[in-house]
Design an enzyme around this catalytic site. Structure first.
Site, PDB file in Angstrom:
ATOM      1  N   LYS A   7     -18.669 -20.672  50.749  1.00 47.01           N
ATOM      2  CA  LYS A   7     -18.458 -21.364  49.477  1.00 47.01           C
ATOM      3  C   LYS A   7     -19.064 -20.629  48.297  1.00 47.01           C
ATOM      4  O   LYS A   7     -18.414 -20.262  47.357  1.00 47.01           O
ATOM      5  CB  LYS A   7     -19.105 -22.735  49.553  1.00 47.01           C
ATOM      6  CG  LYS A   7     -18.430 -23.683  50.501  1.00 47.01           C
ATOM      7  CD  LYS A   7     -19.198 -24.982  50.484  1.00 47.01           C
ATOM      8  CE  LYS A   7     -18.799 -25.902  51.611  1.00 47.01           C
ATOM      9  NZ  LYS A   7     -19.795 -26.932  51.827  1.00 47.01           N
ATOM     10  N   ARG A  18     -19.153 -39.247  54.320  1.00 48.58           N
ATOM     11  CA  ARG A  18     -19.696 -39.947  53.150  1.00 48.58           C
ATOM     12  C   ARG A  18     -18.685 -40.889  52.525  1.00 48.58           C
ATOM     13  O   ARG A  18     -19.022 -41.957  52.044  1.00 48.58           O
ATOM     14  CB  ARG A  18     -20.139 -38.923  52.083  1.00 48.58           C
ATOM     15  CG  ARG A  18     -21.364 -38.141  52.477  1.00 48.58           C
ATOM     16  CD  ARG A  18     -21.586 -36.972  51.567  1.00 48.58           C
ATOM     17  NE  ARG A  18     -20.493 -36.017  51.671  1.00 48.58           N
ATOM     18  CZ  ARG A  18     -20.537 -34.780  51.219  1.00 48.58           C
ATOM     19  NH1 ARG A  18     -21.608 -34.350  50.599  1.00 48.58           N
ATOM     20  NH2 ARG A  18     -19.518 -33.967  51.364  1.00 48.58           N
TER      21      ARG A  18
HETATM   22  O1  PNS Z   1     -22.407 -27.792  55.100  1.00 45.86           O
HETATM   23  P1  PNS Z   1     -20.991 -27.271  55.101  1.00 45.86           P
HETATM   24  O2  PNS Z   1     -20.928 -26.017  54.251  1.00 45.86           O
HETATM   25  O3  PNS Z   1     -19.997 -28.307  54.703  1.00 45.86           O
HETATM   26  O4  PNS Z   1     -20.670 -26.838  56.607  1.00 45.86           O
HETATM   27  C1  PNS Z   1     -19.398 -26.350  56.943  1.00 45.86           C
HETATM   28  C2  PNS Z   1     -19.384 -25.817  58.396  1.00 45.86           C
HETATM   29  C3  PNS Z   1     -20.464 -24.789  58.600  1.00 45.86           C
HETATM   30  C4  PNS Z   1     -19.634 -26.984  59.356  1.00 45.86           C
HETATM   31  C5  PNS Z   1     -17.976 -25.224  58.654  1.00 45.86           C
HETATM   32  O5  PNS Z   1     -17.651 -24.347  57.615  1.00 45.86           O
HETATM   33  C6  PNS Z   1     -17.864 -24.475  59.962  1.00 45.86           C
HETATM   34  O6  PNS Z   1     -17.842 -25.079  61.021  1.00 45.86           O
HETATM   35  N1  PNS Z   1     -17.810 -23.117  59.892  1.00 45.86           N
HETATM   36  C7  PNS Z   1     -17.769 -22.260  61.045  1.00 45.86           C
HETATM   37  C8  PNS Z   1     -16.463 -21.479  61.130  1.00 45.86           C
HETATM   38  C9  PNS Z   1     -15.453 -22.227  61.965  1.00 45.86           C
HETATM   39  O7  PNS Z   1     -15.675 -22.574  63.108  1.00 45.86           O
HETATM   40  N2  PNS Z   1     -14.302 -22.507  61.332  1.00 45.86           N
HETATM   41  C10 PNS Z   1     -13.247 -23.275  61.926  1.00 45.86           C
HETATM   42  C11 PNS Z   1     -13.475 -24.751  61.634  1.00 45.86           C
HETATM   43  S1  PNS Z   1     -12.073 -25.651  62.091  1.00 45.86           S
END
Ligand code: PNS
Length: 164
Positions: free
Chosen positions: A41, A91
Site C-alpha cells: 500500500k 469492521r
Molecule cells: O493490514 P493489511 O495491510 O490490510 O493486511 C493485508 C494482508 C497482509 C493480510 C494481505 O495483503 C495479504 O494476505 N498479503 C499476502 C499476499 C497474498 O497472499 N495475497 C493473496 C491474497 S488473496
C-alpha cells in the site's frame, strides 16, 4: 493443536487489532500474528522490527501468541506454520467485499478457511492509516492504540519534524 494466523501490516498495531488477536487467542491453541514484510500500500511508517517489537509488547500477556514475519503468499506461510485457519476482523460492510474475495482465493489456493470476527463497535472506525494521519498532525490517538504505541508515534513524528 489448532493454529490460527492473524495477518496484517500492523503499521502500527491498533487497539482494534489487539482486540481481534486477544479474542482469537481464546479459540485456538496458538495464534501466529503474521506481519507482512512488504506491504504494497504505502511506504511503512515503522520498520518491520519496530512493528514486531510493538506487537510483542502489547501481546506479552497472551501466552499462546507469537509474532512472525512473512513474505509472498499468506497461504504458503500458513502451511509452513501448520495453521488451519486465518482470522480477520470485519469492521463494516465496506470491508466485506475485499475480505470475502481474499478468503475465497486463499481457500481455493490452499483449502485453508478464513474466519471473521466482528470488530468491537468502539473500534469499528479504526485503521492504522487513519491513526497515522491523525498522529502526524498532532491529534490525540491515545484511545486508538496501546499507550506504548502512542508514545512511539509521537516520537516518530517528532523525528520527522511533522513532515512525514
Ligand atoms: O493490514 P493489511 O495491510 O490490510 O493486511 C493485508 C494482508 C497482509 C493480510 C494481505 O495483503 C495479504 O494476505 N498479503 C499476502 C499476499 C497474498 O497472499 N495475497 C493473496 C491474497 S488473496
Amino acid at each position: 493443536m489448532s493454529i490460527a494466523l492473524c495477518p496484517g501490516s500492523f503499521d502500527p498495531v491498533t487497539l482494534g487489532h489487539l482486540d481481534i488477536i486477544e479474542r482469537t487467542s481464546r479459540h485456538f491453541s496458538e495464534v501466529v500474528v503474521a506481519v507482512i514484510r512488504n506491504p504494497q500500500k504505502t511506504q511503512s511508517l515503522f520498520t518491520l522490527e519496530e512493528r514486531q517489537a510493538m506487537l510483542r509488547e502489547v501481546t506479552a500477556h497472551l501466552a499462546n501468541v507469537r509474532i512472525e514475519f512473512f513474505k509472498g503468499l499468506l497461504v504458503d506461510f500458513a502451511r509452513d506454520q501448520g495453521a488451519s485457519a486465518i482470522v480477520k476482523g470485519l469492521r463494516a460492510v465496506s470491508d466485506f467485499d475485499y475480505e470475502l474475495q481474499m478468503a475465497q482465493m486463499n481457500q481455493r489456493l490452499s483449502g485453508i478457511d478464513t474466519f471473521f470476527i466482528s470488530t468491537s463497535p468502539q473500534y469499528s472506525f479504526l485503521s492504522s492509516s487513519l491513526v497515522r494521519e491523525v498522529g502526524r498532525f498532532g491529534g490525540d490517538v491515545s484511545t486508538m492504540v496501546p499507550a506504548s504505541v502512542a508514545t512511539r508515534l509521537t516520537e516518530r513524528f517528532a523525528e520527522q519534524g511533522g513532515q512525514a
